[in-house]
Design a protein around this motif. Structure first.
Motif, PDB file in Angstrom:
ATOM      1  N   VAL A  34       0.854  -1.188   0.000  1.00  0.00           N
ATOM      2  CA  VAL A  34       0.000   0.000   0.000  1.00  0.00           C
ATOM      3  C   VAL A  34       0.888   1.237   0.000  1.00  0.00           C
ATOM      4  O   VAL A  34       2.061   1.183   0.364  1.00  0.00           O
ATOM      5  CB  VAL A  34      -0.926   0.032   1.224  1.00  0.00           C
ATOM      6  CG1 VAL A  34      -1.860  -1.157   1.226  1.00  0.00           C
ATOM      7  CG2 VAL A  34      -0.130   0.097   2.517  1.00  0.00           C
ATOM      8  N   LEU A  35       0.305   2.342  -0.431  1.00  0.00           N
ATOM      9  CA  LEU A  35       1.027   3.608  -0.368  1.00  0.00           C
ATOM     10  C   LEU A  35       1.205   4.029   1.085  1.00  0.00           C
ATOM     11  O   LEU A  35       0.291   3.896   1.897  1.00  0.00           O
ATOM     12  CB  LEU A  35       0.259   4.688  -1.126  1.00  0.00           C
ATOM     13  CG  LEU A  35       0.167   4.537  -2.635  1.00  0.00           C
ATOM     14  CD1 LEU A  35      -0.758   5.599  -3.203  1.00  0.00           C
ATOM     15  CD2 LEU A  35       1.541   4.651  -3.271  1.00  0.00           C
ATOM     16  N   PHE A  36       2.376   4.551   1.400  1.00  0.00           N
ATOM     17  CA  PHE A  36       2.672   4.991   2.764  1.00  0.00           C
ATOM     18  C   PHE A  36       3.398   6.326   2.672  1.00  0.00           C
ATOM     19  O   PHE A  36       4.428   6.440   2.012  1.00  0.00           O
ATOM     20  CB  PHE A  36       3.549   3.960   3.474  1.00  0.00           C
ATOM     21  CG  PHE A  36       3.778   4.257   4.927  1.00  0.00           C
ATOM     22  CD1 PHE A  36       2.992   3.680   5.902  1.00  0.00           C
ATOM     23  CD2 PHE A  36       4.796   5.111   5.328  1.00  0.00           C
ATOM     24  CE1 PHE A  36       3.200   3.948   7.244  1.00  0.00           C
ATOM     25  CE2 PHE A  36       5.016   5.391   6.663  1.00  0.00           C
ATOM     26  CZ  PHE A  36       4.218   4.806   7.630  1.00  0.00           C
ATOM     27  N   ILE A  37       2.830   7.339   3.308  1.00  0.00           N
ATOM     28  CA  ILE A  37       3.394   8.688   3.224  1.00  0.00           C
ATOM     29  C   ILE A  37       3.696   9.190   4.620  1.00  0.00           C
ATOM     30  O   ILE A  37       2.849   9.078   5.527  1.00  0.00           O
ATOM     31  CB  ILE A  37       2.426   9.670   2.511  1.00  0.00           C
ATOM     32  CG1 ILE A  37       2.350   9.372   1.030  1.00  0.00           C
ATOM     33  CG2 ILE A  37       2.886  11.111   2.682  1.00  0.00           C
ATOM     34  CD1 ILE A  37       1.407   8.307   0.638  1.00  0.00           C
ATOM     35  N   GLU A  38       4.890   9.716   4.812  1.00  0.00           N
ATOM     36  CA  GLU A  38       5.247  10.373   6.068  1.00  0.00           C
ATOM     37  C   GLU A  38       5.156  11.876   5.868  1.00  0.00           C
ATOM     38  O   GLU A  38       5.590  12.407   4.847  1.00  0.00           O
ATOM     39  CB  GLU A  38       6.671   9.994   6.471  1.00  0.00           C
ATOM     40  CG  GLU A  38       7.176  10.722   7.709  1.00  0.00           C
ATOM     41  CD  GLU A  38       8.633  10.430   8.000  1.00  0.00           C
ATOM     42  OE1 GLU A  38       9.191  11.070   8.914  1.00  0.00           O
ATOM     43  OE2 GLU A  38       9.220   9.567   7.312  1.00  0.00           O
ATOM     44  N   ALA A  39       4.560  12.564   6.832  1.00  0.00           N
ATOM     45  CA  ALA A  39       4.407  14.012   6.722  1.00  0.00           C
ATOM     46  C   ALA A  39       4.569  14.647   8.099  1.00  0.00           C
ATOM     47  O   ALA A  39       4.359  13.998   9.131  1.00  0.00           O
ATOM     48  CB  ALA A  39       3.042  14.365   6.139  1.00  0.00           C
ATOM     49  N   GLU A  40       4.943  15.892   8.099  1.00  0.00           N
ATOM     50  CA  GLU A  40       5.065  16.644   9.343  1.00  0.00           C
ATOM     51  C   GLU A  40       4.132  17.845   9.292  1.00  0.00           C
ATOM     52  O   GLU A  40       3.902  18.424   8.242  1.00  0.00           O
ATOM     53  CB  GLU A  40       6.505  17.124   9.545  1.00  0.00           C
ATOM     54  CG  GLU A  40       7.503  15.996   9.794  1.00  0.00           C
ATOM     55  CD  GLU A  40       8.890  16.515  10.096  1.00  0.00           C
ATOM     56  OE1 GLU A  40       9.035  17.757  10.233  1.00  0.00           O
ATOM     57  OE2 GLU A  40       9.820  15.704  10.204  1.00  0.00           O
ATOM     58  N   ALA A  41       3.582  18.196  10.458  1.00  0.00           N
ATOM     59  CA  ALA A  41       2.685  19.335  10.552  1.00  0.00           C
ATOM     60  C   ALA A  41       3.058  20.162  11.774  1.00  0.00           C
ATOM     61  O   ALA A  41       3.460  19.623  12.804  1.00  0.00           O
ATOM     62  CB  ALA A  41       1.225  18.880  10.656  1.00  0.00           C
ATOM     63  N   GLU A  42       2.923  21.469  11.653  1.00  0.00           N
ATOM     64  CA  GLU A  42       3.226  22.364  12.777  1.00  0.00           C
ATOM     65  C   GLU A  42       2.016  22.470  13.693  1.00  0.00           C
ATOM     66  O   GLU A  42       1.446  23.540  13.906  1.00  0.00           O
ATOM     67  CB  GLU A  42       3.619  23.751  12.234  1.00  0.00           C
ATOM     68  CG  GLU A  42       4.890  23.755  11.394  1.00  0.00           C
ATOM     69  CD  GLU A  42       6.124  23.396  12.225  1.00  0.00           C
ATOM     70  OE1 GLU A  42       6.143  23.697  13.435  1.00  0.00           O
ATOM     71  OE2 GLU A  42       7.051  22.788  11.668  1.00  0.00           O
ATOM     72  N   LEU A  43       1.603  21.325  14.223  1.00  0.00           N
ATOM     73  CA  LEU A  43       0.428  21.263  15.089  1.00  0.00           C
ATOM     74  C   LEU A  43       0.717  20.326  16.252  1.00  0.00           C
ATOM     75  O   LEU A  43       1.528  19.401  16.130  1.00  0.00           O
ATOM     76  CB  LEU A  43      -0.789  20.744  14.322  1.00  0.00           C
ATOM     77  CG  LEU A  43      -1.384  21.618  13.213  1.00  0.00           C
ATOM     78  CD1 LEU A  43      -2.404  20.816  12.428  1.00  0.00           C
ATOM     79  CD2 LEU A  43      -2.036  22.860  13.794  1.00  0.00           C
ATOM     80  N   SER A  44       0.052  20.547  17.350  1.00  0.00           N
ATOM     81  CA  SER A  44       0.117  19.622  18.469  1.00  0.00           C
ATOM     82  C   SER A  44      -1.268  19.052  18.703  1.00  0.00           C
ATOM     83  O   SER A  44      -2.281  19.641  18.308  1.00  0.00           O
ATOM     84  CB  SER A  44       0.590  20.335  19.740  1.00  0.00           C
ATOM     85  OG  SER A  44      -0.365  21.293  20.176  1.00  0.00           O
ATOM     86  N   LEU A  45      -1.336  17.905  19.360  1.00  0.00           N
ATOM     87  CA  LEU A  45      -2.612  17.258  19.615  1.00  0.00           C
ATOM     88  C   LEU A  45      -3.513  18.144  20.471  1.00  0.00           C
ATOM     89  O   LEU A  45      -4.735  18.142  20.318  1.00  0.00           O
ATOM     90  CB  LEU A  45      -2.381  15.914  20.317  1.00  0.00           C
ATOM     91  CG  LEU A  45      -3.603  14.999  20.480  1.00  0.00           C
ATOM     92  CD1 LEU A  45      -4.176  14.620  19.120  1.00  0.00           C
ATOM     93  CD2 LEU A  45      -3.234  13.747  21.255  1.00  0.00           C
ATOM     94  N   GLN A  46      -2.902  18.948  21.355  1.00  0.00           N
ATOM     95  CA  GLN A  46      -3.688  19.822  22.227  1.00  0.00           C
ATOM     96  C   GLN A  46      -4.477  20.857  21.425  1.00  0.00           C
ATOM     97  O   GLN A  46      -5.545  21.314  21.859  1.00  0.00           O
ATOM     98  CB  GLN A  46      -2.775  20.531  23.227  1.00  0.00           C
ATOM     99  CG  GLN A  46      -2.233  19.635  24.337  1.00  0.00           C
ATOM    100  CD  GLN A  46      -1.179  18.653  23.841  1.00  0.00           C
ATOM    101  OE1 GLN A  46      -0.516  18.926  22.839  1.00  0.00           O
ATOM    102  NE2 GLN A  46      -1.036  17.527  24.524  1.00  0.00           N
ATOM    103  N   GLN A  47      -3.970  21.229  20.243  1.00  0.00           N
ATOM    104  CA  GLN A  47      -4.659  22.224  19.430  1.00  0.00           C
ATOM    105  C   GLN A  47      -5.966  21.707  18.845  1.00  0.00           C
ATOM    106  O   GLN A  47      -6.800  22.494  18.386  1.00  0.00           O
ATOM    107  CB  GLN A  47      -3.741  22.705  18.301  1.00  0.00           C
ATOM    108  CG  GLN A  47      -2.590  23.559  18.784  1.00  0.00           C
ATOM    109  CD  GLN A  47      -1.644  23.935  17.655  1.00  0.00           C
ATOM    110  OE1 GLN A  47      -0.601  23.327  17.484  1.00  0.00           O
ATOM    111  NE2 GLN A  47      -2.016  24.933  16.882  1.00  0.00           N
ATOM    112  N   PHE A  48      -6.165  20.393  18.860  1.00  0.00           N
ATOM    113  CA  PHE A  48      -7.404  19.822  18.345  1.00  0.00           C
ATOM    114  C   PHE A  48      -8.527  19.894  19.377  1.00  0.00           C
ATOM    115  O   PHE A  48      -9.674  19.574  19.066  1.00  0.00           O
ATOM    116  CB  PHE A  48      -7.192  18.369  17.929  1.00  0.00           C
ATOM    117  CG  PHE A  48      -6.284  18.216  16.738  1.00  0.00           C
ATOM    118  CD1 PHE A  48      -6.297  19.145  15.709  1.00  0.00           C
ATOM    119  CD2 PHE A  48      -5.418  17.143  16.650  1.00  0.00           C
ATOM    120  CE1 PHE A  48      -5.469  19.002  14.609  1.00  0.00           C
ATOM    121  CE2 PHE A  48      -4.581  16.995  15.546  1.00  0.00           C
ATOM    122  CZ  PHE A  48      -4.607  17.929  14.532  1.00  0.00           C
TER     123      PHE A  48
END
Length: 264
Positions: free
Chosen positions: A45-59
């Motif tokens: 399967v396709l597998f993509i790694e990505a980074e985001a300038e977010l923390s779980l607390q922001q959700f």
């Protein structure tokens, strides 16, 4: 897990899970008579790694729809031809392709997908094998040849929107507004013999009726609701534990607008 790259851990676990769930690593092929088969090619399967300038607390404290930043977290892989992708990190996104209308996955339903992801989670935590062994056995659900139809399947009716009562998806607002208090109030208004119904039945009936009242159709207009029914335990004998194929069927309820609006 200190000092370990979560992406490598999750990717390794998914790779090992695909050994047990090997059809997921193959490809769908269409044969004669529009019959779909799984070609066990092992392509993965396709597998993509990505980074985001977010923390779980922001959700926020409660993670429920409508989910913030959904469009930023979903990723369409260029040139993938619609093949579902897995996005892994401290958050894991799973995407799969629906090829039917109404939408339904060919290889597994939601229960099967959750079973696969649970297996990957167990392997990520060091298990040697999934606690629930996967069962393929698609021959258990082979259709009769020739088909033996016992009644009219209204769930597959092609219903034109002749009166413009269907709301386009882009015009809908996704919002969560039912909690424990609201559910308790709804249940208290039911006659005693219906109060043990499931939460799904309760909410579905309430929203179906409220929407019908809101659009004010002709009392004689036919109104329907379409949903899916999971039937793993409805067979005798039931499907074996670990069966992860598509074990869901469409079901519809049909009545008139006047009948829905008359009850209080």
């Amino acid at each position: 897990m200190d000092g370990k790259d979560p992406v490598k851990v999750i990717r390794g676990a998914l790779s090992r899970a695909l050994v047990f769930y090997y059809p997921f690593a193959g490809r769908l092929r269409e044969m004669a008579g529009r019959k779909l088969v799984v070609e066990c090619t092992g392509e993965g399967v396709l597998f993509i790694e990505a980074e985001a300038e977010l923390s779980l607390q922001q959700f926020g404290d409660t993670l429920h729809p409508p989910f913030p930043w959904m469009e930023e977290l979903l990723y369409d892989v260029p040139g993938s031809g619609g093949v579902g992708s897995l996005l892994a990190g401290h958050a894991l996104e799973v995407r799969r392709v629906h090829l039917l209308s109404p939408p339904q996955s060919h290889m597994s339903d939601t229960v099967g997908l959750v079973q696969f992801m649970s297996a990957a989670g167990e392997l990520a935590r060091g298990a040697e094998a999934p606690s629930i062994q996967p069962v393929w056995q698609r021959d258990r659900l082979n259709a009769r040849d020739p088909p033996d139809v016992f009644f009219t399947h209204r769930e597959y009716d092609d219903v034109p929107d002749a009166k413009g009562t269907l709301t386009p998806l882009e015009d809908k607002v996704h919002h969560s507004f039912f909690g424990a208090a609201e559910l308790s109030t709804l249940r208290s208004r039911l006659p005693p013999y219906l109060r043990r119904c499931s939460t799904f039945d309760l909410l579905t009936a309430c929203l179906w009726r409220c929407r019908t009242i809101a659009i004010s159709p002709d009392p004689n207009e036919e109104i329907r609701i379409l949903t899916t029914v999971e039937f793993r335990r409805r067979f005798n004998p039931s499907l074996p534990p670990g069966y992860y194929g598509n074990a869901a069927a469409f079901s519809t309820a049909i009545t008139t607008a006047g009948s829905l609006r008359v009850f209080s």
